[in-house]
Design a protein around this motif. Structure first.
Motif, PDB file in Angstrom:
ATOM      1  N   GLY A 107      59.907  76.686  27.573  1.00  0.00           N
ATOM      2  CA  GLY A 107      61.271  77.038  27.186  1.00  0.00           C
ATOM      3  C   GLY A 107      61.364  77.185  25.679  1.00  0.00           C
ATOM      4  N   TYR A 108      62.365  77.919  25.247  1.00  0.00           N
ATOM      5  CA  TYR A 108      62.523  78.211  23.825  1.00  0.00           C
ATOM      6  C   TYR A 108      63.910  77.868  23.311  1.00  0.00           C
ATOM      7  N   ASP A 109      64.732  77.243  24.150  1.00  0.00           N
ATOM      8  CA  ASP A 109      66.069  76.826  23.746  1.00  0.00           C
ATOM      9  C   ASP A 109      65.996  75.478  23.039  1.00  0.00           C
ATOM     10  N   GLU A 110      67.094  75.095  22.422  1.00  0.00           N
ATOM     11  CA  GLU A 110      67.177  73.794  21.753  1.00  0.00           C
ATOM     12  C   GLU A 110      66.910  72.681  22.763  1.00  0.00           C
ATOM     13  N   PRO A 111      65.981  71.772  22.467  1.00  0.00           N
ATOM     14  CA  PRO A 111      65.715  70.663  23.388  1.00  0.00           C
ATOM     15  C   PRO A 111      66.955  69.782  23.550  1.00  0.00           C
ATOM     16  N   LYS A 112      67.121  69.233  24.741  1.00  0.00           N
ATOM     17  CA  LYS A 112      68.309  68.417  25.006  1.00  0.00           C
ATOM     18  C   LYS A 112      68.057  66.918  24.816  1.00  0.00           C
ATOM     19  N   ARG A 113      67.025  66.376  25.474  1.00  0.00           N
ATOM     20  CA  ARG A 113      66.783  64.928  25.395  1.00  0.00           C
ATOM     21  C   ARG A 113      66.678  64.470  23.950  1.00  0.00           C
ATOM     22  N   SER A 114      65.987  65.267  23.152  1.00  0.00           N
ATOM     23  CA  SER A 114      65.782  64.926  21.746  1.00  0.00           C
ATOM     24  C   SER A 114      67.100  64.832  20.986  1.00  0.00           C
ATOM     25  N   GLN A 115      68.108  65.505  21.509  1.00  0.00           N
ATOM     26  CA  GLN A 115      69.431  65.509  20.883  1.00  0.00           C
ATOM     27  C   GLN A 115      70.379  64.522  21.555  1.00  0.00           C
ATOM     28  N   GLY A 116      69.855  63.725  22.482  1.00  0.00           N
ATOM     29  CA  GLY A 116      70.678  62.730  23.162  1.00  0.00           C
ATOM     30  C   GLY A 116      71.447  63.258  24.351  1.00  0.00           C
ATOM     31  N   ILE A 117      71.137  64.482  24.787  1.00  0.00           N
ATOM     32  CA  ILE A 117      71.806  65.074  25.950  1.00  0.00           C
ATOM     33  C   ILE A 117      70.964  64.769  27.180  1.00  0.00           C
ATOM     34  N   LEU A 118      71.459  63.884  28.017  1.00  0.00           N
ATOM     35  CA  LEU A 118      70.713  63.457  29.194  1.00  0.00           C
ATOM     36  C   LEU A 118      71.382  63.996  30.451  1.00  0.00           C
ATOM     37  N   ASP A 119      71.337  65.302  30.600  1.00  0.00           N
ATOM     38  CA  ASP A 119      71.931  65.946  31.769  1.00  0.00           C
ATOM     39  C   ASP A 119      70.893  66.052  32.893  1.00  0.00           C
ATOM     40  N   GLU A 120      71.236  66.756  33.949  1.00  0.00           N
ATOM     41  CA  GLU A 120      70.346  66.894  35.103  1.00  0.00           C
ATOM     42  C   GLU A 120      69.018  67.533  34.719  1.00  0.00           C
ATOM     43  N   GLN A 121      69.054  68.589  33.933  1.00  0.00           N
ATOM     44  CA  GLN A 121      67.840  69.310  33.567  1.00  0.00           C
ATOM     45  C   GLN A 121      66.939  68.484  32.658  1.00  0.00           C
ATOM     46  N   SER A 122      67.524  67.813  31.685  1.00  0.00           N
ATOM     47  CA  SER A 122      66.712  67.113  30.694  1.00  0.00           C
ATOM     48  C   SER A 122      66.259  65.726  31.134  1.00  0.00           C
ATOM     49  N   HIS A 123      67.011  65.105  32.057  1.00  0.00           N
ATOM     50  CA  HIS A 123      66.672  63.729  32.398  1.00  0.00           C
ATOM     51  C   HIS A 123      66.905  63.367  33.865  1.00  0.00           C
ATOM     52  N   GLY A 124      68.061  63.710  34.409  1.00  0.00           N
ATOM     53  CA  GLY A 124      68.460  63.257  35.738  1.00  0.00           C
ATOM     54  C   GLY A 124      67.490  63.608  36.846  1.00  0.00           C
ATOM     55  N   ARG A 125      66.923  64.794  36.798  1.00  0.00           N
ATOM     56  CA  ARG A 125      66.011  65.214  37.867  1.00  0.00           C
ATOM     57  C   ARG A 125      64.758  64.353  37.930  1.00  0.00           C
ATOM     58  N   PHE A 126      64.369  63.761  36.810  1.00  0.00           N
ATOM     59  CA  PHE A 126      63.207  62.879  36.802  1.00  0.00           C
ATOM     60  C   PHE A 126      63.543  61.531  37.432  1.00  0.00           C
ATOM     61  N   GLU A 127      64.780  61.092  37.239  1.00  0.00           N
ATOM     62  CA  GLU A 127      65.210  59.846  37.867  1.00  0.00           C
ATOM     63  C   GLU A 127      65.218  59.964  39.386  1.00  0.00           C
ATOM     64  N   ARG A 128      65.443  61.173  39.890  1.00  0.00           N
ATOM     65  CA  ARG A 128      65.525  61.402  41.330  1.00  0.00           C
ATOM     66  C   ARG A 128      64.334  62.180  41.886  1.00  0.00           C
ATOM     67  N   TYR A 129      63.258  62.268  41.120  1.00  0.00           N
ATOM     68  CA  TYR A 129      62.135  63.091  41.563  1.00  0.00           C
ATOM     69  C   TYR A 129      61.528  62.587  42.868  1.00  0.00           C
ATOM     70  N   LEU A 130      61.477  61.288  43.068  1.00  0.00           N
ATOM     71  CA  LEU A 130      60.913  60.768  44.317  1.00  0.00           C
ATOM     72  C   LEU A 130      61.713  61.264  45.512  1.00  0.00           C
ATOM     73  N   ASP A 131      63.040  61.331  45.377  1.00  0.00           N
ATOM     74  CA  ASP A 131      63.869  61.868  46.462  1.00  0.00           C
ATOM     75  C   ASP A 131      63.504  63.320  46.757  1.00  0.00           C
ATOM     76  N   THR A 132      63.273  64.099  45.725  1.00  0.00           N
ATOM     77  CA  THR A 132      62.872  65.497  45.889  1.00  0.00           C
ATOM     78  C   THR A 132      61.528  65.578  46.601  1.00  0.00           C
ATOM     79  N   TRP A 133      60.576  64.754  46.171  1.00  0.00           N
ATOM     80  CA  TRP A 133      59.240  64.730  46.776  1.00  0.00           C
ATOM     81  C   TRP A 133      59.333  64.365  48.258  1.00  0.00           C
ATOM     82  N   VAL A 134      60.064  63.308  48.571  1.00  0.00           N
ATOM     83  CA  VAL A 134      60.194  62.847  49.956  1.00  0.00           C
ATOM     84  C   VAL A 134      60.860  63.923  50.812  1.00  0.00           C
ATOM     85  N   ALA A 135      61.847  64.616  50.278  1.00  0.00           N
ATOM     86  CA  ALA A 135      62.503  65.693  51.030  1.00  0.00           C
ATOM     87  C   ALA A 135      61.516  66.798  51.378  1.00  0.00           C
ATOM     88  N   GLU A 136      60.552  67.050  50.497  1.00  0.00           N
ATOM     89  CA  GLU A 136      59.566  68.101  50.721  1.00  0.00           C
ATOM     90  C   GLU A 136      58.363  67.645  51.539  1.00  0.00           C
TER      91      GLU A 136
END
Length: 148
Positions: A107-136
């Motif tokens: 990606g080439y956009d401004e990084p989010k986590r580094s700026q303190g933005i912990l949204d779904e794309q930058s952080h939340g999806r990692f917190e729930r990755y096991l759920d994604t894995w189990v679903a698949e």
């Protein structure tokens, strides 16, 4: 140089990530954000995780900090900048499977986590990755756990 050197360096990143992964890993998930300073040195914000065969269930957690992996990713970022400042990626998403399959997204956009933005794309999806894995893949591994 150029793309061939970047591909070679990506191989270094993948190999190091696999070397430090816990035994029995089924997928490695890495996310790096790169922020260069005025001198061109890059600082990385990273999330490195693994899905692991836990015998009767899947396990998921953070892979510890590893300086050689950090340095390899920073080198990959530096190589991308050699083709011009607009070619330096700001985010690297990496999925690695034990069979050697890798998926890379830059990606080439401004990084989010580094700026303190912990949204779904930058952080939340990692917190729930096991759920994604189990679903698949189902809640219970279908193959025996790897032996030490």
């Amino acid at each position: 140089m150029g793309l061939a050197e970047q591909q070679e360096q990506l191989g270094v990143v993948v190999r190091r990530f696999a070397e430090i992964a816990p035994q029995g890993w089924a997928r490695l998930v890495g996310s790096w954000e790169a922020t260069p300073d005025e001198s061109g040195d890059v600082t990385l914000n990273w999330i490195t995780t693994a899905v692991v065969h836990g015998g009767d269930r899947w396990l998921y957690g953070q892979v510890g900090y590893d300086e050689p992996l950090y340095d390899a990713v920073a080198r990959l970022n530096d190589l991308s900048a050699e083709e011009g400042p607009d070619r330096r990626w700001t985010t690297l998403e990496l999925l690695v499977d034990p069979d050697g399959t890798i998926k890379v997204e830059l990606g080439y956009d401004e990084p989010k986590r580094s700026q303190g933005i912990l949204d779904e794309q930058s952080h939340g999806r990692f917190e729930r990755y096991l759920d994604t894995w189990v679903a698949e893949h189902g809640a219970v591994p279908t193959t025996p756990a790897p032996q030490a």
